[in-house]
Design a protein around this motif. Structure first.
Motif, mmCIF file in Angstrom:
data_model
loop_
_atom_site.group_PDB
_atom_site.id
_atom_site.type_symbol
_atom_site.label_atom_id
_atom_site.label_comp_id
_atom_site.label_asym_id
_atom_site.label_seq_id
_atom_site.Cartn_x
_atom_site.Cartn_y
_atom_site.Cartn_z
ATOM 1 N N TYR A 469 -21.578 15.009 -36.330
ATOM 2 C CA TYR A 469 -20.986 15.988 -35.411
ATOM 3 C C TYR A 469 -20.638 15.327 -34.078
ATOM 4 N N ILE A 470 -21.553 14.518 -33.570
ATOM 5 C CA ILE A 470 -21.324 13.858 -32.281
ATOM 6 C C ILE A 470 -20.143 12.905 -32.360
ATOM 7 N N TYR A 471 -20.119 12.057 -33.400
ATOM 8 C CA TYR A 471 -19.023 11.102 -33.535
ATOM 9 C C TYR A 471 -17.697 11.829 -33.729
ATOM 10 N N GLY A 472 -17.722 12.926 -34.487
ATOM 11 C CA GLY A 472 -16.497 13.690 -34.694
ATOM 12 C C GLY A 472 -15.947 14.299 -33.424
ATOM 13 N N SER A 473 -16.814 14.503 -32.429
ATOM 14 C CA SER A 473 -16.372 15.086 -31.161
ATOM 15 C C SER A 473 -15.479 14.143 -30.376
ATOM 16 N N ALA A 474 -15.448 12.875 -30.757
ATOM 17 C CA ALA A 474 -14.626 11.899 -30.037
ATOM 18 C C ALA A 474 -13.181 11.922 -30.486
ATOM 19 N N ASP A 475 -12.871 12.640 -31.552
ATOM 20 C CA ASP A 475 -11.522 12.639 -32.123
ATOM 21 C C ASP A 475 -10.848 13.984 -31.880
ATOM 22 N N GLN A 476 -9.689 13.958 -31.197
ATOM 23 C CA GLN A 476 -8.981 15.196 -30.870
ATOM 24 C C GLN A 476 -8.612 16.008 -32.103
ATOM 25 N N PHE A 477 -8.084 15.340 -33.116
ATOM 26 C CA PHE A 477 -7.660 16.039 -34.318
ATOM 27 C C PHE A 477 -8.854 16.716 -34.981
ATOM 28 N N ASN A 478 -9.954 16.000 -35.056
ATOM 29 C CA ASN A 478 -11.156 16.558 -35.665
ATOM 30 C C ASN A 478 -11.670 17.755 -34.865
ATOM 31 N N LEU A 479 -11.642 17.636 -33.532
ATOM 32 C CA LEU A 479 -12.057 18.756 -32.692
ATOM 33 C C LEU A 479 -11.188 19.983 -32.930
ATOM 34 N N SER A 480 -9.875 19.773 -33.005
ATOM 35 C CA SER A 480 -8.964 20.894 -33.225
ATOM 36 C C SER A 480 -9.233 21.562 -34.565
#
Length: 551
Positions: A469-480
């Protein structure tokens, strides 16, 4: 040995200033410490410190930290309370499990605190808007989510949502065939779309100063679809060819299609997202226009913008663009057939003579994020991780490392659905012996159902999920995607941002509970993809008592 006592004078040095986490028991003279605390203090010396506060002698600390009952346990890390619990401890294992979960949450909250929270609002025409500020680079990711997917295709019209998605790239006023993609590429950006069972999504990643251009293009997609019979026929053939290619070249895809049909006999999740060929072939221009009018409306859409923006900027641009479109009072609802309870395990077998690898598949029908009871989706995620995700999983260690009858094992909990979710397992057979793989899978599942999971497995799985979850927060596409899925399923921003905390609270008892409740034969479909063994007298492997399907 009694726990070290701290006072109002020493609390700052011994607890708030400690270099390692500190577990503080707030109790009184008449309530002695639980023996489990002494054991934990000895076992984890150097990793965690355990101390005691007598609230009778130090009432100021009791009031400062909101202690309302005795005993209360509060875990401090970096000088801040990160988790608390009220009441006695039943065992050392329970205490260790709670501490491990609290430490995982502390890691998550420390890392995620630097990421700005999302903002959500709704416009007058019913369009929902989610904004996730991220100012690390002058880039934005712009997504429009429509609450319509393959499961919303009308009966006998499967594939129409996919066809409409294709046509909105070719038959609009502003977005003409290929021109829009070329414009995005010239800007150094990206653009595409995807469709799932419950949602259709269009997205662009562009420089921050081009956000209005992206919005204007999506306005065009929403209101200006003009198609001819020839355009419908052309895109229809493109999709049919995609399906033919997939079915011809990937026997695993053929098996999965058949397994879905076996798992969902009434619910539209049983239909392939790409559609059925016989129904796709007869879709007309009138069908396309009717479907677009019913579903592509602001009051059935969610705008998600992440990147170098502020909520105020997005709100102004959204009102200038999407705000011009009136709500459609006739947007189609989602009446779906309910899947009857499955009363027996189901099997599907496919012989693929030209395939070089035999494969085992298993799918269980489970609740999705929008329908599961509180805490179940997190427990199912942890269960899937322990059972089959990664080289530390039980099935990998047994089938690949131990028995050496498989070369690869994967598994996942698919919960991003409005209704039923799934837990999927897949293993590649080393020598084609699918019966041995199935026996190993059944043994490990039954062991978890009977004996639960170990503390080491639980902590490792939760730490990995929170880290993801934390690492995924670094990616804009993943956040969207993360926030878009939540909104499309009726979840809230709070549900998403508290996900690490929810995962950290999962206990071994929670995992055992969902395993016993859902990993039962009558909720499953098992698939065998058999291939021909090497040798002159080779014959295809066969699944006894299986439902055979030759495609």
């Amino acid at each position: 040995m009694p726990l070290a006592a701290v006072s109002e004078k020493t609390f700052g040095r011994e607890v708030l200033g400690a270099a390692i986490p500190v577990l503080v028991e707030f109790s009184a003279e008449h309530a002695p410490s639980h023996a489990a605390l002494d054991d934990l203090s000895n076992e984890m010396a150097g990793t965690i410190k355990v101390v005691r506060v007598d609230v009778g002698q130090h009432p100021t600390l009791k009031d400062e930290y909101g202690v309302r009952g005795l005993p209360t346990h509060i875990l401090f890390k970096f000088g801040k309370p990160v988790s608390r619990r009220l009441g006695g401890l039943s065992s050392k294992a329970e205490l260790r499990e709670w501490v491990a979960g609290a430490l995982i949450l502390a890691l998550a909250t420390r890392r995620i605190s630097t990421v700005r929270s999302a903002t959500q609002f709704k416009m007058a025409n019913g369009m929902e808007v989610v904004v996730i500020p991220d100012h690390r680079a002058p880039v934005v990711t712009h997504m429009v989510w429509f609450r319509v997917g393959a499961a919303d295709d009308p009966k006998d019209f499967s594939g129409i949502s996919r066809l409409v998605e294709h046509l909105t790239f070719t038959s609009l006023d502003r977005i003409t065939d290929g021109d829009f993609s070329k414009t995005i590429l010239r800007l150094g950006g990206q653009a595409d779309a995807f469709i799932y069972r419950d949602a259709t999504v269009f997205w662009q990643s562009v420089p921050g100063d081009q956000l209005k251009m992206a919005m204007e293009s999506e306005v065009d997609r929403m209101i200006n679809l003009h198609v001819t019979d020839d355009e419908v026929a052309s895109e229809r053939e493109v999709i049919l060819e995609q399906r033919r290619s997939e079915m011809a070249n990937d026997p695993g895809a053929r098996l999965v299609h058949e397994m879905n049909a076996a798992l969902y006999r009434a619910h539209p999740y049983g239909r392939p997202v790409i559609g059925l060929p016989s129904e796709l072939a007869r879709l007309s221009r009138e069908d396309v226009q009717r479907f677009h009018k019913l579903h592509y409306a602001p009051n059935k859409a969610i705008l998600v913008v992440s990147g170098d923006v502020t909520p105020e900027e997005v709100k102004q641009l959204a009102h200038e663009t999407f705000g011009r479109i009136p709500a459609n009072p006739n947007v189609a609802q989602r009446p779906r057939l309910k899947e009857p309870s499955q009363i027996a395990a189901r099997r599907v077998a496919l012989e693929a003579p030209h395939s070089t690898t035999a494969r085992f598949y298993r799918t269980y029908s489970l609740p999705g994020s929008a329908t599961a009871a509180r805490g179940e989706t997190e427990a199912l995620e942890v269960l899937a991780k322990i059972l089959a995700r990664g080289i530390t999983s039980r099935l990998y260690r047994r089938l690949v490392i131990g028995d050496k009858i498989s070369t690869s094992v994967t598994g996942n909990y698919l919960g991003n659905t409005l209704e039923a979710g799934e837990l999927e397992l897949m293993a590649l057979a080393t020598d084609g012996d699918l019966s041995a793989i199935e026996a190993g899978v059944d043994d490990e599942i039954e062991d978890i159902r009977k004996n639960g999971v170990t503390q080491e497995e639980l902590v490792c799985a939760k730490r990995s999920l929170v880290a993801g979850y934390i690492y995924g927060s670094a990616d804009q596409f993943n956040l969207s995607q993360r926030y878009g899925w939540a909104a499309a399923l009726g979840l809230t921003i709070k549900d998403i941002e508290e996900r690490p905390a929810a995962i950290s609270r999962v206990s071994a008892a929670d995992v055992a509970k969902v395993a016993k409740k859902y990993l039962i034969a009558r909720r499953s479909v098992t698939g065998w993809l058999s291939c021909r063994r090497k040798g002159r007298n080779a014959r295809p492997i066969q699944a006894s008592a299986a439902v055979r399907r030759h495609l």
